[in-house]
Design a protein around this motif. Structure first.
Motif, PDB file in Angstrom:
ATOM      1  N   SER A 105     -15.092  36.013  -2.734  1.00 38.87           N
ATOM      2  CA  SER A 105     -14.919  35.592  -1.346  1.00 38.87           C
ATOM      3  C   SER A 105     -13.869  36.415  -0.618  1.00 38.87           C
ATOM      4  CB  SER A 105     -14.524  34.103  -1.295  1.00 38.87           C
ATOM      5  OG  SER A 105     -15.531  33.295  -1.869  1.00 38.87           O
ATOM      6  N   LEU A 106     -13.053  37.144  -1.368  1.00 37.33           N
ATOM      7  CA  LEU A 106     -12.039  37.981  -0.728  1.00 37.33           C
ATOM      8  C   LEU A 106     -12.659  39.119   0.076  1.00 37.33           C
ATOM      9  CD1 LEU A 106      -9.477  38.186  -3.670  1.00 37.33           C
ATOM     10  CD2 LEU A 106      -9.223  36.882  -1.557  1.00 37.33           C
ATOM     11  N   ILE A 107     -13.893  39.478  -0.269  1.00 37.88           N
ATOM     12  CA  ILE A 107     -14.593  40.531   0.480  1.00 37.88           C
ATOM     13  C   ILE A 107     -15.857  39.963   1.110  1.00 37.88           C
ATOM     14  CG2 ILE A 107     -13.645  42.448  -0.844  1.00 37.88           C
ATOM     15  CD1 ILE A 107     -16.235  42.436  -2.499  1.00 37.88           C
ATOM     16  N   ASP A 108     -15.805  38.672   1.469  1.00 38.53           N
ATOM     17  CA  ASP A 108     -16.942  38.057   2.147  1.00 38.53           C
ATOM     18  C   ASP A 108     -17.201  38.757   3.482  1.00 38.53           C
ATOM     19  OD1 ASP A 108     -18.530  35.229   1.875  1.00 38.53           O
ATOM     20  OD2 ASP A 108     -18.224  35.767   3.982  1.00 38.53           O
ATOM     21  N   LYS A 109     -18.436  38.689   3.919  1.00 41.38           N
ATOM     22  CA  LYS A 109     -18.802  39.348   5.174  1.00 41.38           C
ATOM     23  C   LYS A 109     -18.166  38.674   6.380  1.00 41.38           C
ATOM     24  CE  LYS A 109     -23.249  41.016   3.435  1.00 41.38           C
ATOM     25  NZ  LYS A 109     -24.724  40.990   3.621  1.00 41.38           N
ATOM     26  N   GLU A 110     -17.775  37.405   6.229  1.00 43.25           N
ATOM     27  CA  GLU A 110     -17.188  36.666   7.341  1.00 43.25           C
ATOM     28  C   GLU A 110     -15.667  36.635   7.206  1.00 43.25           C
ATOM     29  OE1 GLU A 110     -18.879  35.626   9.849  1.00 43.25           O
ATOM     30  OE2 GLU A 110     -20.845  36.109   9.000  1.00 43.25           O
ATOM     31  N   LYS A 111     -14.995  36.976   8.290  1.00 43.47           N
ATOM     32  CA  LYS A 111     -13.538  36.988   8.279  1.00 43.47           C
ATOM     33  C   LYS A 111     -12.971  35.612   8.017  1.00 43.47           C
ATOM     34  CE  LYS A 111      -9.531  38.252  11.098  1.00 43.47           C
ATOM     35  NZ  LYS A 111      -9.078  38.763  12.418  1.00 43.47           N
ATOM     36  N   LEU A 112     -13.637  34.571   8.548  1.00 44.73           N
ATOM     37  CA  LEU A 112     -13.176  33.201   8.325  1.00 44.73           C
ATOM     38  C   LEU A 112     -13.073  32.882   6.843  1.00 44.73           C
ATOM     39  CD1 LEU A 112     -12.601  30.329   9.551  1.00 44.73           C
ATOM     40  CD2 LEU A 112     -15.065  29.912   9.334  1.00 44.73           C
ATOM     41  N   VAL A 113     -14.073  33.295   6.090  1.00 42.99           N
ATOM     42  CA  VAL A 113     -14.089  33.030   4.646  1.00 42.99           C
ATOM     43  C   VAL A 113     -13.050  33.891   3.940  1.00 42.99           C
ATOM     44  CG1 VAL A 113     -15.524  33.062   2.577  1.00 42.99           C
ATOM     45  CG2 VAL A 113     -16.507  32.361   4.767  1.00 42.99           C
ATOM     46  N   ARG A 114     -12.938  35.150   4.347  1.00 36.29           N
ATOM     47  CA  ARG A 114     -11.971  36.034   3.684  1.00 36.29           C
ATOM     48  C   ARG A 114     -10.541  35.518   3.830  1.00 36.29           C
ATOM     49  NH1 ARG A 114     -15.123  39.986   6.385  1.00 36.29           N
ATOM     50  NH2 ARG A 114     -13.415  40.418   7.848  1.00 36.29           N
ATOM     51  N   GLU A 115     -10.210  35.090   5.028  1.00 32.45           N
ATOM     52  CA  GLU A 115      -8.848  34.596   5.253  1.00 32.45           C
ATOM     53  C   GLU A 115      -8.575  33.333   4.443  1.00 32.45           C
ATOM     54  OE1 GLU A 115      -8.591  34.072   9.433  1.00 32.45           O
ATOM     55  OE2 GLU A 115      -8.160  36.197   9.849  1.00 32.45           O
ATOM     56  N   GLN A 116      -9.549  32.418   4.413  1.00 34.27           N
ATOM     57  CA  GLN A 116      -9.347  31.197   3.635  1.00 34.27           C
ATOM     58  C   GLN A 116      -9.307  31.496   2.140  1.00 34.27           C
ATOM     59  OE1 GLN A 116      -8.626  28.115   4.876  1.00 34.27           O
ATOM     60  NE2 GLN A 116      -8.233  27.667   2.725  1.00 34.27           N
ATOM     61  N   ALA A 117     -10.118  32.456   1.708  1.00 35.72           N
ATOM     62  CA  ALA A 117     -10.094  32.834   0.283  1.00 35.72           C
ATOM     63  C   ALA A 117      -8.728  33.386  -0.109  1.00 35.72           C
ATOM     64  CB  ALA A 117     -11.191  33.854   0.000  1.00 35.72           C
ATOM     65  N   SER A 118      -8.137  34.177   0.769  1.00 33.58           N
ATOM     66  CA  SER A 118      -6.800  34.722   0.484  1.00 33.58           C
ATOM     67  C   SER A 118      -5.764  33.600   0.373  1.00 33.58           C
ATOM     68  CB  SER A 118      -6.407  35.703   1.590  1.00 33.58           C
ATOM     69  OG  SER A 118      -5.123  36.224   1.358  1.00 33.58           O
ATOM     70  N   LYS A 119      -5.839  32.626   1.270  1.00 35.54           N
ATOM     71  CA  LYS A 119      -4.893  31.505   1.208  1.00 35.54           C
ATOM     72  C   LYS A 119      -5.083  30.698  -0.072  1.00 35.54           C
ATOM     73  CE  LYS A 119      -4.771  31.019   6.251  1.00 35.54           C
ATOM     74  NZ  LYS A 119      -5.106  30.145   7.394  1.00 35.54           N
ATOM     75  N   THR A 120      -6.337  30.423  -0.400  1.00 36.66           N
ATOM     76  CA  THR A 120      -6.608  29.635  -1.613  1.00 36.66           C
ATOM     77  C   THR A 120      -6.194  30.405  -2.861  1.00 36.66           C
ATOM     78  OG1 THR A 120      -8.483  28.619  -0.465  1.00 36.66           O
ATOM     79  CG2 THR A 120      -8.382  28.369  -2.860  1.00 36.66           C
ATOM     80  N   MET A 121      -6.458  31.710  -2.875  1.00 35.91           N
ATOM     81  CA  MET A 121      -6.059  32.536  -4.016  1.00 35.91           C
ATOM     82  C   MET A 121      -4.549  32.501  -4.209  1.00 35.91           C
ATOM     83  SD  MET A 121      -7.083  34.688  -6.402  1.00 35.91           S
ATOM     84  CE  MET A 121      -8.641  35.422  -5.951  1.00 35.91           C
ATOM     85  N   ASP A 122      -3.809  32.591  -3.130  1.00 34.94           N
ATOM     86  CA  ASP A 122      -2.343  32.547  -3.235  1.00 34.94           C
ATOM     87  C   ASP A 122      -1.863  31.238  -3.838  1.00 34.94           C
ATOM     88  OD1 ASP A 122      -2.199  35.043  -2.141  1.00 34.94           O
ATOM     89  OD2 ASP A 122      -1.785  34.341  -0.095  1.00 34.94           O
ATOM     90  N   ILE A 123      -2.508  30.141  -3.455  1.00 33.50           N
ATOM     91  CA  ILE A 123      -2.112  28.832  -3.992  1.00 33.50           C
ATOM     92  C   ILE A 123      -2.277  28.797  -5.504  1.00 33.50           C
ATOM     93  CG2 ILE A 123      -2.732  26.378  -4.027  1.00 33.50           C
ATOM     94  CD1 ILE A 123      -3.412  26.643  -1.058  1.00 33.50           C
ATOM     95  N   TYR A 124      -3.411  29.277  -5.992  1.00 29.83           N
ATOM     96  CA  TYR A 124      -3.671  29.214  -7.429  1.00 29.83           C
ATOM     97  C   TYR A 124      -2.847  30.242  -8.191  1.00 29.83           C
ATOM     98  CZ  TYR A 124      -7.396  25.806  -7.017  1.00 29.83           C
ATOM     99  OH  TYR A 124      -8.089  24.654  -6.801  1.00 29.83           O
ATOM    100  N   LEU A 125      -2.620  31.402  -7.593  1.00 29.29           N
ATOM    101  CA  LEU A 125      -1.779  32.393  -8.271  1.00 29.29           C
ATOM    102  C   LEU A 125      -0.351  31.895  -8.422  1.00 29.29           C
ATOM    103  CD1 LEU A 125      -3.006  35.769  -6.727  1.00 29.29           C
ATOM    104  CD2 LEU A 125      -3.326  34.947  -9.066  1.00 29.29           C
ATOM    105  N   GLN A 126       0.170  31.269  -7.405  1.00 26.08           N
ATOM    106  CA  GLN A 126       1.519  30.714  -7.499  1.00 26.08           C
ATOM    107  C   GLN A 126       1.615  29.677  -8.603  1.00 26.08           C
ATOM    108  OE1 GLN A 126       2.629  29.261  -3.650  1.00 26.08           O
ATOM    109  NE2 GLN A 126       2.549  31.287  -2.679  1.00 26.08           N
ATOM    110  N   ARG A 127       0.575  28.867  -8.701  1.00 23.97           N
ATOM    111  CA  ARG A 127       0.603  27.841  -9.747  1.00 23.97           C
ATOM    112  C   ARG A 127       0.538  28.474 -11.135  1.00 23.97           C
ATOM    113  NH1 ARG A 127      -3.583  22.786 -10.679  1.00 23.97           N
ATOM    114  NH2 ARG A 127      -2.560  22.014 -12.550  1.00 23.97           N
ATOM    115  N   ILE A 128      -0.319  29.478 -11.282  1.00 28.17           N
ATOM    116  CA  ILE A 128      -0.456  30.122 -12.588  1.00 28.17           C
ATOM    117  C   ILE A 128       0.826  30.863 -12.951  1.00 28.17           C
ATOM    118  CG2 ILE A 128      -1.686  31.939 -13.806  1.00 28.17           C
ATOM    119  CD1 ILE A 128      -4.205  31.056 -12.378  1.00 28.17           C
TER     120      ILE A 128
END
Length: 803
Positions: free
Chosen positions: A517-540
Motif C-alpha cells: 500500500s506504500l506504493i498504491d496508485k491513490e495518494k490517500l491510501v499511500r499516506e494512510q499506509a505510511s502512517k499505519t506503517m510508522d505505528i507498527y514499526l514503533q511498536r516493533i
C-alpha cells in the motif's frame, strides 16, 4: 388518614353493597360537597378516583349529590368525567371515575402553557356547547373548581350538582342553586339581583356564558374574586379579548353564547386555531384519513414544540400513533413522531407502551418500517433490556444483512454499533461475525467499507481467543479491495486496533501486507499506509529494544576448548552474511599448518613452520556441504593453541560439540520453507548436512587460492599461495567458490552449481593419510565425494520465492 380509610371500609362492609374499589390518598380540592380520593380497582389494580359524599354530615346538600350522580351517569361526552361505577346508600354515595386531578393544582403552580390553556378551554367550550344546545340544559356551576384533568392531560368537566334541563319547570337549579359552594363569587349579576328564577327570563345559556368568561379569567390569572373583575383582560391573550368581554357582559341578552365564542375562535387565525387543537381533533380519526390527510396531520405533529402537554401525548396520541404504525398504514413518518414522544416517557411507561410494539415491528417485512426502526434505534437502545435485544430484536434484525435492498443491508450493518453492547459473547463471536463475513464480500463497495469500519469499532467486544485472527483476515483482505475507500478504511482500522495484536503478528502478518500500500496508485491510501506503517514499526522497535541480546545459553569456558567463532562485529559485515563468512575463514586460517594434497588424493597436514621444528598432529578433514560442518571438522583435531582474531569473545561451546547429531537436523528449517530453487541459488548451500560424497564448493578447474597460515611465533598473518588446484579429496576452495558464484550471477553465466548435497547410502571409504612430519598419525576415514549436481527441474526463481 389510616383511620379515615378504615372507617370508610368498615362503613362499606357494614351498611352497603360491595364496592370493588380501594380508597387511597385524599386529594385536596376547592370547597365542594364531595371528598375526593385516589383509588384503585381491586380486580386489576388500575387507577381511579372516588368521589365520596357523607350523607350524615351534609344532609342538606343531599339533593345536589344525587343530582350530580344522576347527570354523570346519563351525560355521555368526551369532555365529561367518565364514571366507572357508583354506590348509593342511606349513609354515603361513592362515585368511581377515571383518575382525575383538580385543575386548581395546575393553576396554582402556573404549570400550564398558553397553548395548553387554549386547548383546555377549547375542550370545555365544546362540552358546554353540547350541554346547552344538544342537552338543552344549564350547567349552572361552571368554574375552575368544577374542572379536572385526566391522566392524559385533557380537561374534564364535573360539578354537575345543579345541572338542569330548562324544560323542567321544577329543576333543581331554581331551588338549590345558592347551596353550591362559592356560589356568591361566580353568580351572574342578574341572578345575584333577582334570584335563580331569573334564569327563565333570559336565554338559558346566558348563565353558562358568564361563568365561562370568569373561568377564562381564572385560568390565566388565578382566583376570580367577584363580579368587579369581570371584563378585565389582564393575562388574557389579545386575540381573545373581544370574545371574552362579550361573554361577561352585564346584560344577559347581549352576551354571546359559548357556541358563538367557539366558532369565533376556530376561524382561520383565531385563538383556537392552533396545532395542538388540530391534533386533538384529528388523532381520533387517524386510521380513516386518506394518505394525503394523514401525511398532513403527521407533518403538523412533527412541528409541535415542547410546551405541549406530555400526558396527552403519552395517553392519547401515542397509542393512536402506534396503532397507525402497526395496523393503519401510518408508516415511518408516524413512527418518527412516536419516538419523539417516547423521549419524554419514563422507563416504566416506555416498557409498557412502546417496547412491545417495537419488538413486533422488527418482525414486520415492510422495508420502510425496518429502516425507520434502525434509524431510531440509537434513541431507544438504552431503554431496551439486554435480554430483549439479544433474544427478540437481534434475531429479527439479522435478516437485514441478507436483504435484497442495499439500503437495508447498510442500515443493518450500521446498527451493529448501536446494539453491540447489548449482545452476548456467544452471539457476537458466532452469528454476528458470520453475517459480517458476508457483508465484507458484498457487491456494494460502500457496504464492504462500512464492514471494515464496523469491525474496527467492535474489536474490543470480540473474543480474545479469535479476535486477532478475525481482524487480520478481514483487514488484510480489505487491503486488496479495488475500492479506494475500502483500502483506506482497512489501513485506518489496523492503525486503531494495533493493541490487539502481538509483536509476532505485527512483524510477520501485518507489516508485509501493508508494504504494497506504500506504493498504491491513490495518494490517500499511500499516506494512510505510511502512517499505519510508522505505528507498527514503533511498536516493533519498542518490543525489540526490550529483548535480550541473544537467546543462546551462556558460554562454558574450558581450558581444553578448541577455537571458537568470534562474535560478529558491525565493521566486518559488508553484507548480511559477511560476518559469518569472515568468521569461518578466520577459523580456517587459525589452524596451524597448510593443507596439501598427496598423490593418492588424501589430504595431509604440512609443518606449521620451519622455524618450530614441530610436526602438526594428523587431522581428518571431511568434505561437507556447509561452513559450519567444515569448521567443526577443522576444530576436531587439537591445535597447539586456540588462535582467532577476536579471542576475547567466543560463541557458546554447544556449537562445537560432537557434530554427529547436528548432521541429522535440517538447518534450513530455521529459514522457513524455501521452496524449489534453481541451480545458482546461494541458499542451497545452507541445506541439510549429509553423508554424501558430493562437495558443493569444489571446482574442477585449476584455481589459485590464497590460504592464510599463522605461525606460532609470528604475530602477522602471511598469505601462502598454493600453485596446485584442489582435487576431490582436497580442502574446499572457499574463496574460489565465492568468485565462481559472483561470475555465475552475471548474464549468460552457466548454471552449474549443484542444488544441494544428497545423502548417499554407500559406505564411505577409508584411506590412510600420510604426513611429511616426523611423527605419523593414525589413518582416518575420508568421504568419497560425488561431483554430480542434483536435478533442479529448471527452477531459477532465486530467493524471491523462498521468502
Amino acid at each position: 388518614m389510616d383511620f379515615i380509610k378504615s372507617a370508610v371500609a368498615s362503613a362499606m362492609a357494614a351498611q352497603g353493597p360491595p364496592f370493588p374499589y380501594s380508597f387511597g390518598d385524599k386529594v385536596d380540592i376547592d370547597a365542594s360537597i364531595w371528598t375526593l380520593y385516589n383509588g384503585t380497582r381491586r380486580a386489576d389494580g388500575s387507577n381511579c378516583s372516588i368521589f365520596s359524599f357523607d350523607v350524615t354530615a351534609n344532609k342538606s346538600r343531599l339533593p345536589l349529590a344525587k343530582n350530580a350522580l344522576k347527570k354523570l351517569r346519563t351525560m355521555r361526552h368526551p369532555g365529561v368525567i367518565k364514571v366507572l361505577d357508583a354506590v348509593e346508600t342511606d349513609s354515603y354515595i361513592y362515585i368511581a371515575t377515571e383518575r382525575v386531578v383538580p385543575l386548581r393544582w395546575h393553576v396554582k403552580r402556573k404549570s400550564l402553557s398558553p397553548e395548553t390553556i387554549k386547548w383546555g378551554l377549547y375542550s370545555i367550550a365544546r362540552t358546554i356547547k353540547f350541554i346547552n344546545d344538544e342537552g338543552s340544559s344549564i350547567h349552572g356551576s361552571l368554574k375552575v373548581a368544577s374542572i379536572y384533568t385526566s391522566e392524559s392531560g385533557e380537561w374534564k368537566l364535573g360539578g354537575f350538582e345543579v345541572l338542569s334541563n330548562v324544560k323542567d319547570d321544577d329543576a333543581i337549579i331554581y331551588r338549590y342553586g345558592s347551596l353550591v359552594p362559592d356560589a356568591n363569587r361566580f353568580t351572574p349579576p342578574e341572578l345575584a339581583q333577582a334570584g335563580w328564577d331569573a334564569i327563565k327570563k333570559s336565554p338559558h345559556s346566558a348563565a353558562d356564558s358568564y361563568n365561562f368568561g370568569t373561568t377564562i379569567y381564572e385560568v390565566f390569572n388565578g382566583d376570580f374574586t367577584g363580579s368587579s373583575q369581570a371584563g378585565q383582560t389582564k393575562g388574557i391573550p389579545p386575540t381573545m379579548h373581544a370574545g371574552y368581554k362579550r361573554l361577561v357582559n352585564a346584560n344577559p341578552k347581549a352576551r354571546i353564547t359559548v357556541k358563538a365564542f367557539l366558532e369565533q375562535g376556530c376561524r382561520s387565525g383565531g385563538f383556537f386555531d392552533s396545532p395542538l387543537i388540530k391534533l386533538t381533533e384529528g388523532i381520533d380519526n387517524l386510521d380513516v384519513k386518506s394518505e394525503e390527510e394523514r401525511a398532513e396531520f403527521l407533518d403538523s405533529l412533527d412541528q409541535l414544540t415542547d410546551d405541549f402537554p406530555e400526558d396527552f401525548f403519552k395517553m392519547k396520541v401515542l397509542p393512536e400513533l402506534l396503532k397507525s404504525v402497526e395496523f393503519g398504514g401510518g408508516g415511518p413518518k408516524a413512527f418518527g413522531v412516536v419516538m419523539k414522544i417516547a423521549t419524554k416517557l419514563t422507563n416504566e411507561d416506555f416498557d409498557a407502551r412502546v417496547q412491545p410494539v417495537v419488538i413486533r415491528l422488527f418482525g414486520n417485512p415492510d422495508r420502510a418500517i425496518r429502516v425507520c426502526l434502525l434509524d431510531n434505534l440509537p434513541s431507544m437502545i438504552d431503554r431496551l433490556p439486554q435480554k430483549v435485544v439479544n433474544d427478540k430484536i437481534f434475531p429479527n434484525m439479522v435478516s437485514g444483512f441478507t436483504d435484497l435492498a442495499p439500503v437495508v443491508r447498510e442500515q443493518t450493518l450500521k446498527s451493529v454499533l448501536v446494539v453491540i453492547h447489548k449482545l452476548s459473547d456467544r452471539v457476537i463471536n458466532g452469528e454476528l461475525l458470520k453475517y459480517l463475513a458476508k457483508t465484507a464480500n458484498d457487491e456494494q463497495p460502500g457496504i464492504r467499507t462500512n464492514t471494515t469500519i464496523c469491525l474496527g469499532k467492535i474489536a474490543k467486544n470480540l473474543g480474545t481467543s479469535s479476535r486477532a485472527k478475525v481482524l487480520i483476515a478481514a483487514f488484510t483482505r480489505s487491503l486488496r479491495d479495488p475500492f479506494v475507500h475500502a483500502r483506506n478504511a482497512a489501513l485506518m482500522a489496523l492503525a486503531a486496533t494495533g493493541e490487539y495484536f502481538t509483536e509476532e503478528d505485527c512483524a510477520l502478518r501485518i507489516l508485509p501486507v501493508i508494504c504494497p500500500s506504500l506504493i498504491d496508485k491513490e495518494k490517500l491510501v499511500r499516506e494512510q499506509a505510511s502512517k499505519t506503517m510508522d505505528i507498527y514499526l514503533q511498536r516493533i522497535r519498542k518490543a525489540a529494544a526490550s529483548m535480550p541480546d541473544t537467546a543462546l545459553p551462556p558460554s562454558q569456558t574450558a581450558d581444553s576448548a578448541g577455537p571458537r567463532m568470534s562474535t560478529p562485529q558491525s565493521s566486518e559485515a559488508s553484507s548480511w552474511a559477511g560476518w559469518a563468512i569472515s568468521s569461518f575463514t578466520n577459523k580456517l586460517s587459525a589452524a596451524s599448518g597448510e593443507m596439501q594434497t598427496s598423490s593418492n588424493g588424501v589430504s595431509t597436514p604440512r609443518a606449521a613452520s620451519p622455524s618450530t621444528g614441530a610436526a602438526e598432529p594428523k587431522r581428518v578433514v571431511s568434505s561437507t556441504s556447509s561452513a559450519s560442518a567444515l569448521h567443526r571438522q577443522a576444530v576436531k583435531s587439537p591445535s597447539p593453541a586456540p588462535l582467532s582474531r577476536n579471542s576475547s569473545t567466543t560463541a557458546p561451546d554447544t556449537y562445537f560439540k560432537d557434530p554427529s547429531p547436528i548432521e541429522d537436523e535440517d538447518p534450513g528449517d530455521a529459514w522457513g520453507d524455501m521452496g524449489d530453487m534453481n541451480d545458482d541459488d546461494a541458499g542451497d548451500t545452507w541445506g541439510e548436512p549429509s553423508d554424501s560424497t558430493t562437495d558443493a564448493w569444489s571446482t574442477n578447474t585449476a584455481t589459485t587460492t590464497p590460504v592464510t597460515t599463522t605461525s606460532k611465533t609470528a604475530k602477522k598473518k602471511t598469505p601462502v599461495v598454493s600453485s596446485k588446484p584442489f582435487d576431490d579429496d582436497s580442502e574446499p576452495d572457499f574463496a574460489g567458490w565465492l568468485a565462481a558464484q559472483a561470475q555465475k550471477k552475471t548474464p549468460g553465466a552457466a548454471k552449474s552449481l549443484p542444488k544441494g548435497l544428497a545423502k548417499n547410502s554407500s559406505a564411505t571409504s577409508k584411506k590412510p593419510l600420510t604426513s611429511r612430519s616426523a611423527s605419523a598419525a593414525k589413518p582416518a576415514a575420508s568421504k568419497k565425494i560425488d561431483m554430480k549436481p542434483k536435478e533442479t527441474g529448471g527452477d531459477d526463481d532465486g530467493w524471491g520465492d523462498g521468502w
